[in-house]
Write a protein that holds these residues in place. Structure first.
Motif, PDB file in Angstrom:
ATOM      1  N   LEU A 102       0.855  -1.210  -0.020  1.00 28.20           N
ATOM      2  CA  LEU A 102      -0.053  -0.001  -0.083  1.00 28.20           C
ATOM      3  C   LEU A 102       0.929   1.203   0.184  1.00 28.20           C
ATOM      4  O   LEU A 102       0.480   2.147   0.565  1.00 28.20           O
ATOM      5  N   ALA A 103       2.074   1.169  -0.793  1.00 25.47           N
ATOM      6  CA  ALA A 103       2.943   2.137  -0.683  1.00 25.47           C
ATOM      7  C   ALA A 103       2.431   3.436  -1.130  1.00 25.47           C
ATOM      8  O   ALA A 103       1.519   3.507  -2.360  1.00 25.47           O
ATOM      9  N   GLU A 104       2.749   4.531  -0.503  1.00 28.76           N
ATOM     10  CA  GLU A 104       2.288   5.732  -1.040  1.00 28.76           C
ATOM     11  C   GLU A 104       3.334   6.573  -1.752  1.00 28.76           C
ATOM     12  O   GLU A 104       4.464   6.627  -1.630  1.00 28.76           O
ATOM     13  N   GLN A 105       2.844   7.476  -2.982  1.00 29.00           N
ATOM     14  CA  GLN A 105       4.078   8.135  -3.628  1.00 29.00           C
ATOM     15  C   GLN A 105       4.211   9.477  -3.347  1.00 29.00           C
ATOM     16  O   GLN A 105       2.979  10.148  -3.177  1.00 29.00           O
ATOM     17  N   GLU A 106       5.122  10.091  -2.714  1.00 28.34           N
ATOM     18  CA  GLU A 106       5.168  11.314  -2.423  1.00 28.34           C
ATOM     19  C   GLU A 106       5.599  12.184  -3.566  1.00 28.34           C
ATOM     20  O   GLU A 106       6.420  11.950  -4.184  1.00 28.34           O
ATOM     21  N   ALA A 107       4.711  13.148  -3.566  1.00 26.91           N
ATOM     22  CA  ALA A 107       4.821  14.053  -4.783  1.00 26.91           C
ATOM     23  C   ALA A 107       5.583  15.192  -4.521  1.00 26.91           C
ATOM     24  O   ALA A 107       5.637  15.856  -3.541  1.00 26.91           O
ATOM     25  N   GLY A 108       6.849  15.532  -5.545  1.00 22.76           N
ATOM     26  CA  GLY A 108       7.425  16.472  -5.042  1.00 22.76           C
ATOM     27  C   GLY A 108       7.278  17.464  -6.413  1.00 22.76           C
ATOM     28  O   GLY A 108       8.121  17.509  -7.178  1.00 22.76           O
ATOM     29  N   HIS A 109       6.281  18.233  -6.170  1.00 28.07           N
ATOM     30  CA  HIS A 109       5.714  19.084  -7.446  1.00 28.07           C
ATOM     31  C   HIS A 109       5.927  20.436  -7.054  1.00 28.07           C
ATOM     32  O   HIS A 109       4.993  21.285  -7.201  1.00 28.07           O
ATOM     33  N   ALA A 110       7.308  21.121  -6.655  1.00 27.49           N
ATOM     34  CA  ALA A 110       7.391  22.322  -5.931  1.00 27.49           C
ATOM     35  C   ALA A 110       7.415  23.481  -7.316  1.00 27.49           C
ATOM     36  O   ALA A 110       7.333  24.475  -7.093  1.00 27.49           O
ATOM     37  N   TYR A 111       7.585  22.867  -8.330  1.00 29.43           N
ATOM     38  CA  TYR A 111       7.658  23.950  -9.494  1.00 29.43           C
ATOM     39  C   TYR A 111       6.343  24.279  -9.996  1.00 29.43           C
ATOM     40  O   TYR A 111       6.198  25.140 -10.837  1.00 29.43           O
ATOM     41  N   LEU A 112       5.537  23.671  -9.465  1.00 28.23           N
ATOM     42  CA  LEU A 112       3.931  24.247  -9.891  1.00 28.23           C
ATOM     43  C   LEU A 112       3.617  25.480  -8.970  1.00 28.23           C
ATOM     44  O   LEU A 112       3.930  25.640  -8.002  1.00 28.23           O
ATOM     45  N   LEU A 113       2.666  26.081  -9.365  1.00 27.70           N
ATOM     46  CA  LEU A 113       1.911  27.497  -9.063  1.00 27.70           C
ATOM     47  C   LEU A 113       1.088  26.825  -7.884  1.00 27.70           C
ATOM     48  O   LEU A 113       0.615  25.770  -7.830  1.00 27.70           O
ATOM     49  N   PRO A 114       0.768  27.568  -6.782  1.00 26.85           N
ATOM     50  CA  PRO A 114      -0.078  27.315  -5.624  1.00 26.85           C
ATOM     51  C   PRO A 114      -1.262  26.504  -6.199  1.00 26.85           C
ATOM     52  O   PRO A 114      -1.827  25.571  -5.730  1.00 26.85           O
ATOM     53  N   ASP A 115      -2.071  27.373  -7.073  1.00 26.54           N
ATOM     54  CA  ASP A 115      -3.393  26.737  -7.621  1.00 26.54           C
ATOM     55  C   ASP A 115      -3.270  25.439  -8.052  1.00 26.54           C
ATOM     56  O   ASP A 115      -4.138  24.702  -7.943  1.00 26.54           O
ATOM     57  N   GLN A 116      -2.016  25.247  -8.890  1.00 23.37           N
ATOM     58  CA  GLN A 116      -1.880  24.248  -9.638  1.00 23.37           C
ATOM     59  C   GLN A 116      -1.487  22.874  -8.718  1.00 23.37           C
ATOM     60  O   GLN A 116      -1.858  21.913  -8.868  1.00 23.37           O
ATOM     61  N   GLN A 117      -0.695  23.320  -7.517  1.00 18.00           N
ATOM     62  CA  GLN A 117      -0.516  22.532  -6.628  1.00 18.00           C
ATOM     63  C   GLN A 117      -1.700  22.086  -5.929  1.00 18.00           C
ATOM     64  O   GLN A 117      -1.729  20.745  -5.506  1.00 18.00           O
ATOM     65  N   LEU A 118      -2.709  22.919  -5.601  1.00 13.14           N
ATOM     66  CA  LEU A 118      -3.721  22.267  -5.021  1.00 13.14           C
ATOM     67  C   LEU A 118      -4.749  21.379  -5.936  1.00 13.14           C
ATOM     68  O   LEU A 118      -5.215  20.436  -5.562  1.00 13.14           O
ATOM     69  N   SER A 119      -4.707  21.826  -7.096  1.00 11.23           N
ATOM     70  CA  SER A 119      -5.215  20.943  -8.179  1.00 11.23           C
ATOM     71  C   SER A 119      -4.682  19.504  -8.260  1.00 11.23           C
ATOM     72  O   SER A 119      -5.430  18.449  -8.501  1.00 11.23           O
ATOM     73  N   PHE A 120      -3.402  19.628  -8.427  1.00 13.88           N
ATOM     74  CA  PHE A 120      -2.766  18.338  -8.480  1.00 13.88           C
ATOM     75  C   PHE A 120      -2.870  17.363  -7.218  1.00 13.88           C
ATOM     76  O   PHE A 120      -3.461  16.364  -7.154  1.00 13.88           O
ATOM     77  N   LYS A 121      -2.911  18.071  -5.971  1.00 15.60           N
ATOM     78  CA  LYS A 121      -3.253  17.268  -4.397  1.00 15.60           C
ATOM     79  C   LYS A 121      -4.486  16.653  -4.545  1.00 15.60           C
ATOM     80  O   LYS A 121      -4.872  15.606  -4.283  1.00 15.60           O
ATOM     81  N   GLU A 122      -5.431  17.506  -5.062  1.00 22.30           N
ATOM     82  CA  GLU A 122      -6.863  16.959  -5.365  1.00 22.30           C
ATOM     83  C   GLU A 122      -7.181  15.980  -6.105  1.00 22.30           C
ATOM     84  O   GLU A 122      -7.837  14.743  -5.753  1.00 22.30           O
ATOM     85  N   LEU A 123      -6.290  16.053  -7.283  1.00 19.52           N
ATOM     86  CA  LEU A 123      -6.246  14.748  -8.455  1.00 19.52           C
ATOM     87  C   LEU A 123      -5.607  13.513  -7.665  1.00 19.52           C
ATOM     88  O   LEU A 123      -6.030  12.655  -7.828  1.00 19.52           O
ATOM     89  N   ALA A 124      -4.507  13.844  -7.081  1.00 14.48           N
ATOM     90  CA  ALA A 124      -3.646  12.806  -6.369  1.00 14.48           C
ATOM     91  C   ALA A 124      -4.541  11.976  -5.218  1.00 14.48           C
ATOM     92  O   ALA A 124      -4.488  10.647  -5.175  1.00 14.48           O
ATOM     93  N   LYS A 125      -5.314  12.783  -4.591  1.00  8.86           N
ATOM     94  CA  LYS A 125      -6.072  12.058  -3.553  1.00  8.86           C
ATOM     95  C   LYS A 125      -7.237  11.549  -3.821  1.00  8.86           C
ATOM     96  O   LYS A 125      -7.442  10.322  -3.757  1.00  8.86           O
ATOM     97  N   GLY A 126      -7.724  12.026  -5.053  1.00 12.00           N
ATOM     98  CA  GLY A 126      -8.780  11.267  -5.943  1.00 12.00           C
ATOM     99  C   GLY A 126      -8.342   9.905  -6.344  1.00 12.00           C
ATOM    100  O   GLY A 126      -8.764   8.816  -6.305  1.00 12.00           O
ATOM    101  N   MET A 127      -7.271  10.038  -6.968  1.00 12.25           N
ATOM    102  CA  MET A 127      -6.578   8.733  -7.614  1.00 12.25           C
ATOM    103  C   MET A 127      -6.217   7.673  -6.453  1.00 12.25           C
ATOM    104  O   MET A 127      -6.435   6.650  -6.719  1.00 12.25           O
ATOM    105  N   GLU A 128      -5.712   8.281  -5.300  1.00  9.97           N
ATOM    106  CA  GLU A 128      -5.461   7.137  -4.138  1.00  9.97           C
ATOM    107  C   GLU A 128      -6.679   6.708  -3.652  1.00  9.97           C
ATOM    108  O   GLU A 128      -6.716   5.620  -3.394  1.00  9.97           O
TER     109      GLU A 128
END
Length: 190
Positions: A102-128
């Motif tokens: 049940l390994a989790e993938q840590e996302a290192g997406h510091a290059y994204l803008l804050p709103d993009q990071q939030l969208s990515f985190k929401e998408l990643a949470k949904g995929m998880e």
């Protein structure tokens, strides 16, 4: 797997030279997935699983030259944990369970803008959440391949099943995730 393999190799070389920060980086990267794997191999209580994983990392720190791997470092560490679990089962007359990672993938997406990071985190949470809906063994195979970057052959060896079984699990996982994502997107939940 070329870049990851090279990064892991350079980290291991630094560990072999006594670099504590490289050891910490390897520990943070692999510990969560290895612990989940050990917990699923070994019976309750989970302290035994923690001990198995910690034994591998202690040996890595104390005898880093003894770590000579010919595949990926991830595959090597998973095999080392599996061997520790087998040792425990022999000593204590227990049965190793079929593992589900049940390994989790840590996302290192510091290059994204804050709103993009939030969208990515929401998408990643949904995929998880979708991945969590997969059958347990399919989750293991999917996460070992996609998150830990193990090859189908490496996973088959670790789980003692055929490569064709691994392919079937991956096909089912990808198909389910793709269909579920498309449904969620069409209904506006994504």
């Amino acid at each position: 797997m070329g870049t990851k393999y090279t990064d892991d190799t350079s980290l291991l070389q630094k560990v072999q030279a006594g670099d504590e920060s490289a050891f910490d980086a390897l520990f943070r990267k692999f510990y969560p997935g290895l612990l989940r794997y050990a917990r699923l191999l070994l019976p309750y209580p989970s302290d035994v699983a923690e001990e198995a994983v910690m034994d591998v990392f202690v040996k890595l720190w104390n005898q880093p030259q003894g770590f000579d791997f010919h595949t990926s470092l991830a595959s090597f560490l998973y095999k080392a944990v599996k061997n520790r679990a087998l040792d425990y089962s022999r000593k204590n007359n227990t049965v190793i369970r079929v593992a589900v990672d049940l390994a989790e993938q840590e996302a290192g997406h510091a290059y994204l803008l804050p709103d993009q990071q939030l969208s990515f985190k929401e998408l990643a949470k949904g995929m998880e959440q979708l991945i969590d809906m997969l059958p347990e063994r399919t989750q293991l195979v999917f996460r070992m391949n996609r998150h830990d970057e193990l090859s189908y052959q490496e996973i088959a060896t670790l789980l003692n099943i055929s490569v064709n079984s691994i392919k079937t699990h991956m096909y089912r996982a990808v198909k389910f995730l793709k269909e579920s994502y498309q449904l969620a997107k069409a209904s506006g939940h994504c």
